[in-house]
Scaffold this active site. Structure first.
Site, PDB file in Angstrom:
ATOM      1  N   SER A 117      40.475  33.616  39.485  1.00 26.93           N
ATOM      2  CA  SER A 117      40.937  32.571  40.370  1.00 26.93           C
ATOM      3  C   SER A 117      42.385  32.718  40.820  1.00 26.93           C
ATOM      4  CB  SER A 117      40.772  31.222  39.665  1.00 26.93           C
ATOM      5  OG  SER A 117      41.553  31.179  38.478  1.00 26.93           O
ATOM      6  N   LYS A 140      51.294  30.493  40.089  1.00 28.97           N
ATOM      7  CA  LYS A 140      49.977  29.989  40.476  1.00 28.97           C
ATOM      8  C   LYS A 140      50.049  28.463  40.536  1.00 28.97           C
ATOM      9  CE  LYS A 140      45.135  30.196  38.866  1.00 28.97           C
ATOM     10  NZ  LYS A 140      44.227  30.767  37.853  1.00 28.97           N
ATOM     11  N   SER A 181      40.718  35.397  35.003  1.00 29.55           N
ATOM     12  CA  SER A 181      41.402  35.106  36.267  1.00 29.55           C
ATOM     13  C   SER A 181      42.730  35.806  36.500  1.00 29.55           C
ATOM     14  CB  SER A 181      41.616  33.608  36.405  1.00 29.55           C
ATOM     15  OG  SER A 181      40.419  33.016  36.796  1.00 29.55           O
TER      16      SER A 181
HETATM   17  N1  GLN Z   1      35.685  33.620  36.927  1.00 31.08           N
HETATM   18  C1  GLN Z   1      35.886  32.801  35.773  1.00 31.08           C
HETATM   19  C2  GLN Z   1      35.420  31.401  36.065  1.00 31.08           C
HETATM   20  O1  GLN Z   1      35.153  31.106  37.192  1.00 31.08           O
HETATM   21  C3  GLN Z   1      37.303  32.869  35.334  1.00 31.08           C
HETATM   22  C4  GLN Z   1      38.151  31.702  35.628  1.00 31.08           C
HETATM   23  C5  GLN Z   1      39.507  31.757  35.012  1.00 31.08           C
HETATM   24  O2  GLN Z   1      39.826  32.671  34.249  1.00 31.08           O
HETATM   25  N2  GLN Z   1      40.293  30.733  35.300  1.00 31.08           N
HETATM   26  O3  GLN Z   1      35.316  30.597  35.165  1.00 31.08           O
END
Ligand code: GLN
Length: 479
Positions: A152, A77, A176
């Site tokens: 994400s 990532k 994420s």
């Molecule tokens: N959807 C969550 C957020 O937007 C998770 C993000 C993540 O785990 N990096 O904060």
């Protein structure tokens, strides 16, 4: 076509001379090229990966000792630092940022003979649930190109889903890794807070962030965890223990006690079909020697607000370094203030700005107690709750997401709706416990989904062994 079930199977093919690392890299490069429309990779290191593959082939053929991830083709990532490579966090502000060092996980992967094939698209600074917040465009779900891959770590999930690499590393601050894994029908593991070093992970919310793993099998997740976990002098929150997860998966002979919170499956946000299939599966488990225990839990509606208050507070502090002076692209101006303002205005996206503002607001004088202190109290109560739960059971089962992968644009105009969909994943990050999403079902709308398993802090072994068992039970059910 390369055909194997797990990393171990692939390594047997290598050892028997039935394939080579060069052949494997060429296969994945070819697949990446054929699937460019998915937009999963931001950059592919073709020459570098082929060179490394041929060195590994030569080493193996001359009987040198091979590493645990010998020849395994990994995607990263775009928030994980890789020396002399760009790490842009899906943002324009870091578009040309070249890392000067390797994240600890990268060092560990390379020390065990992995091959890094490229960096993967994600929501900007890992903020989002659909990958629609990347400055480099949407990633498409390979199961249905009109739907989001989740976020994400969308690019990392789709890469494994569509066979663009063998495994990926993502980051999980509030789901994420687990949510995109669920949307793409693969395995997504978030280790315990402190299990994997965060050194070299571009920070979003430091007391929540963990590097996580995307694979197709539990055994592969166990093997990769074994490699990337362990102590690190550069991350003081990291634990010293190291463990052989993969060879201990046979713990699945153990008689497990598993809890679930009926409130999670009865919650109004949960798609009915998802809830019914998950609940039926749970009800079936007792036939397989798994004891099931319903547990009262009335805090569900507090966890998303607590998560968004605390993470935006931490994010507003972590992201203050991107001012165009210390880091990042910069917009020149004659006054310092103007330079910072125009840099941040021009090079950061809407969602990131929203969170910096939210975080700055909740941290400001007069509001701190009303928001941050209250959210910290919720976090503490959850921690106490979880400690008492894990005195009764070995693991708990949750849904992963209230819905399967949704259409592009369906939620992006309503940030609150998007935030609320994190209801089942942020719990593990607030409490620091390990959690995994495992692919089990197919919805009548054609999309995959699974369930989430959580265990007590640093108890990844139980988590993985139980998950292995649940996958086997589901397979039997479908035969
Ligand atoms: N959807 C969550 C957020 O937007 C998770 C993000 C993540 O785990 N990096 O904060």
């Amino acid at each position: 076509m390369l055909n194997f079930h797990s990393i171990k199977d692939y390594q047997i093919l290598l050892a028997n001379g039935e394939t080579s690392c060069v052949e494997a890299v060429s296969f994945y490069i070819d697949n990446i090229k054929k699937n460019q429309h998915l937009n999963a990779f931001l950059e592919v290191y073709e020459t570098e990966a082929l060179e490394r593959a041929s060195l590994l082939d030569a080493a193996r053929n001359s009987n040198q000792k091979t590493g645990k991830l010998h020849g395994v083709i990994v995607g990263l990532k775009d928030v994980i630092c890789h020396k002399d490579h760009v790490a842009s966090a899906g943002s324009r502000i870091l578009e040309n940022f070249h890392s000067v060092y390797n994240a600890t996980v990268v060092e560990k992967l390379l020390a065990e003979d992995a091959i890094i094939i490229g960096r993967q698209n994600c929501d900007e600074f890992a903020m989002g649930s659909s990958n629609e917040n990347s400055a480099y465009g949407n990633v498409l779900n390979a199961a249905d190109n009109s739907k989001v891959p989740g976020g994400s770590s969308g690019g990392s999930a789709v890469s494994v889903q569509a066979n663009l690499c063998m495994i990926s590393l993502g980051s999980d601050t509030g789901g994420s890794v687990r949510q995109p894994a669920d949307f793409c029908g693969i395995v997504g593991l978030k280790p315990s807070y402190g299990r994997v070093s965060r050194f070299g992970l571009i920070a979003y919310a430091s007391s929540f962030d963990q590097i996580g793993i995307f694979t197709k099998t539990i055994a592969d997740a166990a093997l990769v965890l074994e490699v990337i976990s362990g102590s690190d002098e550069y991350d003081s929150t990291n634990t010293t223990s190291n463990f052989y997860y993969e060879r201990n998966l046979s713990l699945s002979d153990k008689k497990f006690r598993v809890g679930y919170f009926p409130t999670t499956f009865n919650h109004e946000s949960l798609d009915r079909e998802i809830g019914v299939k998950q609940k039926d599966f749970i009800d079936h488990l007792f036939k397989n020697d798994i004891e099931i225990l319903p547990i009262d839990f009335d805090l569900l509606d507090y966890i998303v607000p607590a998560y968004y208050i605390l993470t935006t507070a931490e994010a507003s502090s972590n992201l203050s370094r991107y001012d165009g002076l210390k880091y990042g692209a910069s917009q020149q101006a004659t006054q310092l203030d103007d330079q910072i303002i125009s840099t941040r205005s021009n090079f950061l996206g809407k969602e990131v700005k929203r969170r910096i503002m939210l975080g700055t607001f909740v941290l400001s004088e007069g509001y701190y107690d009303a928001y941050v202190t209250q959210a910290q109290k919720v976090r503490n109560i959850l921690l106490q709750k979880i400690q008492s739960v894990f005195r009764q059971v070995d693991a708990i089962i949750f849904p992963v997401s209230p819905t399967t992968a949704f259409k592009f644009g369906e939620k992006s105009n309503d940030p609150i709706e998007m935030f609320l969909a994190d209801i089942y994943t942020v719990f593990a990050n607030l409490t620091g416990i390990p959690a995994i999403s495992i692919p089990l079902f197919k919805h009548s709308n054609g999309m995959p989904f699974g369930i989430q398993v959580m265990a007590s802090h640093l108890n990844e072994l139980t988590l993985l062994a139980l998950s292995e068992k649940l996958m086997a039970i589901n397979k039997q059910l479908n035969n």
